[in-house]
Design an enzyme around this catalytic site. Sequence first.
Site, short mmCIF file in Angstrom:
data_model
loop_
_atom_site.label_atom_id
_atom_site.label_comp_id
_atom_site.label_asym_id
_atom_site.label_seq_id
_atom_site.Cartn_x
_atom_site.Cartn_y
_atom_site.Cartn_z
N GLU A 36 9.46 -4.31 10.09
CA GLU A 36 9.83 -3.00 9.54
C GLU A 36 10.39 -2.11 10.65
O GLU A 36 9.74 -1.90 11.69
CB GLU A 36 8.60 -2.33 8.90
CG GLU A 36 8.92 -0.95 8.34
CD GLU A 36 7.92 -0.46 7.30
OE1 GLU A 36 7.03 -1.23 6.88
OE2 GLU A 36 8.07 0.71 6.89
N ASP A 66 0.84 -1.21 0.00
CA ASP A 66 0.00 0.00 0.00
C ASP A 66 0.88 1.26 0.00
O ASP A 66 0.37 2.38 -0.06
CB ASP A 66 -1.02 -0.01 1.15
CG ASP A 66 -0.38 -0.01 2.52
OD1 ASP A 66 0.86 -0.10 2.61
OD2 ASP A 66 -1.12 0.10 3.52
N SER A 67 2.21 1.06 0.01
CA SER A 67 3.14 2.17 -0.27
C SER A 67 2.82 2.76 -1.65
O SER A 67 3.23 3.88 -1.96
CB SER A 67 4.59 1.67 -0.23
OG SER A 67 4.72 0.48 -0.99
#
Length: 271
Positions: A189, A51-52
Amino acid sequence: MSTPVQLNRITASVIRGMKQKGEKISSLTAYDYPTAAALDKAGVDIIMVGDSLGMVVLGYDSTLPVTMEEMIHHTRAVSRAVKRAMVIGDMPFMSYQVSVEEAVRNAGRFIQEAGAHGIKLEGGRDVAEATRRIVSAGIPVMGHLGLTPQSIHRFGGFKVQGREEAAANLIMEDARILEEAGAFSLVLECVPAALAERISQSLSIPTIGIGSGVHCDGQVLVVNDMLGTFEKFTPKFVKQYVDLNSQIKDAVKRYCEEVRVGAFPGKEHSF
Ligand code: KIV
């Protein structure tokens, strides 16, 4: 007629097997057909339609505005291009948080409508039940812990997560919960390298790190960051392998100049 499922491609069990054999897993994001085709031909194991997308392709300031329709549209383009890699569709904000039923339905759309081979969702214990139910529906699930961008307002910015012992222990517990819920792999992340190493050693499923050090079982980067086509900012953990933005600008300047002076098209480009 629809394309038959190819059996010689990378699957969730191949990815799990790579950890057992000590083989590192390579992953990049992609959002369109030509980029996905190039990544696949170059041998990337997992292509994530992150969804970046919202930030590096659609020009939003965060991933929060990204919709299911946008994700499905781009995942379809990627799936059409990919012959070997495993394609993971990233579930956007509010597509899995409201209810487990909605989570399963939306996960199913990535497989049925967009041709993905699995989905990714952000969060730990809060998404354990959704993970379990999506896996029961036959859909491989990739977890995502640490700096989960859909919770940016809770974190108060893009900050490393799990620096304090209590926070590190929570992430460690969440990782175990997701493994137990049936996730086949886990993105870590922006967590400290030592924590990522501890998690990677204690899980049987592979960890895919982004900004989390070298001891993860694999690595992922946003393709626009590593190719130099996202100019707004470059996180510290990104290695830029090529500066495509500069190359594109140089090429376009030369083209404009040649059009202005009549040097393009030449005889060889004319009929
Ligand atoms: O949205 C994204 O691109 C991601 C990957 C980088 C893990 O979540």
